[in-house]
Scaffold this motif. Structure first.
Motif, PDB file in Angstrom:
ATOM      1  N   TYR A  12       0.641   7.633 -12.203  1.00  0.00           N
ATOM      2  CA  TYR A  12       1.285   7.670 -10.939  1.00  0.00           C
ATOM      3  C   TYR A  12       2.516   8.630 -10.845  1.00  0.00           C
ATOM      4  N   ASP A  13       3.122   8.901 -11.749  1.00  0.00           N
ATOM      5  CA  ASP A  13       4.126  10.066 -11.651  1.00  0.00           C
ATOM      6  C   ASP A  13       3.550  11.318 -11.128  1.00  0.00           C
ATOM      7  N   ARG A  14       2.524  11.717 -11.561  1.00  0.00           N
ATOM      8  CA  ARG A  14       1.766  13.082 -11.152  1.00  0.00           C
ATOM      9  C   ARG A  14       1.345  13.013  -9.778  1.00  0.00           C
ATOM     10  N   LEU A  15       0.974  11.923  -9.482  1.00  0.00           N
ATOM     11  CA  LEU A  15       0.232  11.780  -8.116  1.00  0.00           C
ATOM     12  C   LEU A  15       1.293  11.548  -6.823  1.00  0.00           C
ATOM     13  N   ALA A  16       2.557  11.016  -7.421  1.00  0.00           N
ATOM     14  CA  ALA A  16       3.671  10.613  -6.294  1.00  0.00           C
ATOM     15  C   ALA A  16       3.793  11.578  -5.202  1.00  0.00           C
ATOM     16  N   PRO A  17       3.972  12.816  -5.425  1.00  0.00           N
ATOM     17  CA  PRO A  17       4.193  13.729  -4.135  1.00  0.00           C
ATOM     18  C   PRO A  17       3.259  13.911  -3.003  1.00  0.00           C
ATOM     19  N   TRP A  18       1.879  13.608  -3.795  1.00  0.00           N
ATOM     20  CA  TRP A  18       0.780  13.502  -2.660  1.00  0.00           C
ATOM     21  C   TRP A  18       0.038  12.403  -2.551  1.00  0.00           C
ATOM     22  N   PHE A  19       0.793  11.121  -2.878  1.00  0.00           N
ATOM     23  CA  PHE A  19       0.106   9.830  -2.735  1.00  0.00           C
ATOM     24  C   PHE A  19      -0.217   9.382  -1.313  1.00  0.00           C
ATOM     25  N   ASP A  20       0.771   9.648  -0.517  1.00  0.00           N
ATOM     26  CA  ASP A  20       0.319   9.249   0.931  1.00  0.00           C
ATOM     27  C   ASP A  20      -0.683   9.884   1.498  1.00  0.00           C
ATOM     28  N   CYS A  21      -0.739  11.166   1.265  1.00  0.00           N
ATOM     29  CA  CYS A  21      -1.833  11.986   1.637  1.00  0.00           C
ATOM     30  C   CYS A  21      -3.251  11.769   1.203  1.00  0.00           C
ATOM     31  N   LEU A  22      -3.358  11.476  -0.125  1.00  0.00           N
ATOM     32  CA  LEU A  22      -4.515  11.099  -0.693  1.00  0.00           C
ATOM     33  C   LEU A  22      -5.322   9.901  -0.095  1.00  0.00           C
ATOM     34  N   GLU A  23      -4.143   8.791   0.178  1.00  0.00           N
ATOM     35  CA  GLU A  23      -4.675   7.608   0.858  1.00  0.00           C
ATOM     36  C   GLU A  23      -4.649   7.329   2.316  1.00  0.00           C
ATOM     37  N   GLY A  24      -4.346   8.589   3.061  1.00  0.00           N
ATOM     38  CA  GLY A  24      -4.063   8.669   4.724  1.00  0.00           C
ATOM     39  C   GLY A  24      -5.141   8.187   5.303  1.00  0.00           C
ATOM     40  N   PHE A  25      -6.299   8.357   4.958  1.00  0.00           N
ATOM     41  CA  PHE A  25      -7.358   7.968   5.868  1.00  0.00           C
ATOM     42  C   PHE A  25      -7.671   6.380   5.490  1.00  0.00           C
ATOM     43  N   LEU A  26      -7.730   5.905   4.792  1.00  0.00           N
ATOM     44  CA  LEU A  26      -8.000   4.694   4.454  1.00  0.00           C
ATOM     45  C   LEU A  26      -6.829   3.735   4.816  1.00  0.00           C
ATOM     46  N   GLU A  27      -5.654   4.464   4.611  1.00  0.00           N
ATOM     47  CA  GLU A  27      -4.394   3.710   5.231  1.00  0.00           C
ATOM     48  C   GLU A  27      -4.459   3.648   6.762  1.00  0.00           C
ATOM     49  N   GLY A  28      -4.595   4.496   7.493  1.00  0.00           N
ATOM     50  CA  GLY A  28      -4.906   4.338   8.843  1.00  0.00           C
ATOM     51  C   GLY A  28      -6.154   3.504   9.309  1.00  0.00           C
ATOM     52  N   LEU A  29      -7.246   3.414   8.541  1.00  0.00           N
ATOM     53  CA  LEU A  29      -8.509   2.909   9.031  1.00  0.00           C
ATOM     54  C   LEU A  29      -8.440   1.285   8.675  1.00  0.00           C
ATOM     55  N   VAL A  30      -7.800   0.927   7.613  1.00  0.00           N
ATOM     56  CA  VAL A  30      -8.074  -0.454   7.071  1.00  0.00           C
ATOM     57  C   VAL A  30      -6.745  -1.161   6.465  1.00  0.00           C
ATOM     58  N   PHE A  31      -6.132  -0.200   5.604  1.00  0.00           N
ATOM     59  CA  PHE A  31      -4.973  -0.988   4.766  1.00  0.00           C
ATOM     60  C   PHE A  31      -3.735  -1.324   5.892  1.00  0.00           C
ATOM     61  N   ARG A  32      -3.568  -0.504   6.715  1.00  0.00           N
ATOM     62  CA  ARG A  32      -2.233  -0.665   7.480  1.00  0.00           C
ATOM     63  C   ARG A  32      -2.219  -2.133   8.184  1.00  0.00           C
ATOM     64  N   ARG A  33      -3.501  -2.430   8.770  1.00  0.00           N
ATOM     65  CA  ARG A  33      -3.579  -3.496   9.393  1.00  0.00           C
ATOM     66  C   ARG A  33      -3.409  -4.730   8.499  1.00  0.00           C
ATOM     67  N   LEU A  34      -3.944  -4.626   7.343  1.00  0.00           N
ATOM     68  CA  LEU A  34      -4.172  -5.717   6.355  1.00  0.00           C
ATOM     69  C   LEU A  34      -2.569  -5.749   5.849  1.00  0.00           C
ATOM     70  N   ARG A  35      -1.839  -4.859   5.592  1.00  0.00           N
ATOM     71  CA  ARG A  35      -0.358  -4.751   5.238  1.00  0.00           C
ATOM     72  C   ARG A  35       0.391  -5.674   6.270  1.00  0.00           C
ATOM     73  N   LYS A  36       0.278  -5.249   7.488  1.00  0.00           N
ATOM     74  CA  LYS A  36       0.891  -5.994   8.586  1.00  0.00           C
ATOM     75  C   LYS A  36       0.488  -7.568   8.449  1.00  0.00           C
ATOM     76  N   LYS A  37      -0.603  -7.817   8.326  1.00  0.00           N
ATOM     77  CA  LYS A  37      -1.135  -9.171   8.172  1.00  0.00           C
ATOM     78  C   LYS A  37      -0.305 -10.041   6.866  1.00  0.00           C
ATOM     79  N   LEU A  38      -0.358  -9.254   5.832  1.00  0.00           N
ATOM     80  CA  LEU A  38       0.229  -9.680   4.903  1.00  0.00           C
ATOM     81  C   LEU A  38       1.766 -10.088   4.746  1.00  0.00           C
ATOM     82  N   TRP A  39       2.601  -9.049   5.206  1.00  0.00           N
ATOM     83  CA  TRP A  39       3.930  -9.313   5.411  1.00  0.00           C
ATOM     84  C   TRP A  39       4.346 -10.249   6.718  1.00  0.00           C
TER      85      TRP A  39
END
Length: 205
Positions: A12-39
């Motif tokens: 995770y330390d190695r991936l940290a600087p690029w983590f948001d970019c790596l998950e960007g597509f799924l974040e916008g497509l699915v995860f962000r909506r689920l995070r909003k519901k969770l919180w």
């Protein structure tokens, strides 16, 4: 697959600087909506986020709550600190492993974790620590990807899991619902719109 915490932290330390970019597509497509519901279910005066990562959930923090957030990866926490400064957000960040929380018993009204327990070496130990620091009547809110109930898909996930763990430190075949059920929560709810492999879980102490 069992991998010790130090190796997972290094990944995770190695991936940290690029983590948001790596998950960007799924974040916008699915995860962000689920995070909003969770919180939207988070409540109480003092809330703990476990596995804050780069701070993807900052936008959903309740305005009136006192927020504490932890992560076991120093580099991920650095990304969260930068995001906190940009957003001018009031949240206390700590470098802490969920398996060994330093907080007193009955400290938090709500504990939230999203896509965290796939990478905790001993997930039941971490869940029991969360149970300990929750106040009586407090709630744990989880958004987690889990092993498919489809036998063919589960077999594929089990075959691929060692490779995924080596690459990013996350297990794709965890049975998190069963792990939560193994803890002494008095009630556990699975959101009925949860998918086969992504579960929204609420557990009450």
């Amino acid at each position: 697959m069992s991998v010790n915490g130090d190796k997972i932290r290094q990944r995770y330390d190695r991936l940290a600087p690029w983590f948001d970019c790596l998950e960007g597509f799924l974040e916008g497509l699915v995860f962000r909506r689920l995070r909003k519901k969770l919180w939207a279910m988070a409540e109480g005066q003092h809330i703990l986020e476990v596995g804050v990562g780069t701070g993807k959930n900052f936008s959903f923090y309740p305005a009136q709550a006192r927020m504490t957030a932890i992560d076991f990866s120093p580099k991920m926490l650095e990304q969260a600190q930068k995001k906190r400064e940009r957003k001018q957000l009031e949240v206390h960040l700590d470098l802490i492993d969920v398996q060994s929380l330093c907080y007193a018993d009955n400290s938090f009204d709500t504990v939230v974790a999203s896509f965290v327990f796939c990478s905790v070496p001993q997930p039941r130990k971490g869940l029991k620590e969360i149970y300990r620091v929750l106040k009586p009547g407090g709630q744990l809110l989880l958004l987690e990807h889990v092993l498919s109930s489809n036998k063919f898909m589960a077999a594929v996930m089990n075959v691929l899991n060692p490779l995924i763990v080596r690459l990013v430190g996350a297990n794709i075949n965890r049975q998190t619902v069963k792990n939560v059920q193994a803890c002494p929560f008095r009630s556990i709810f699975i959101d009925p719109v949860s998918s086969d492999m992504i579960k929204l879980i609420r557990a009450v102490k």
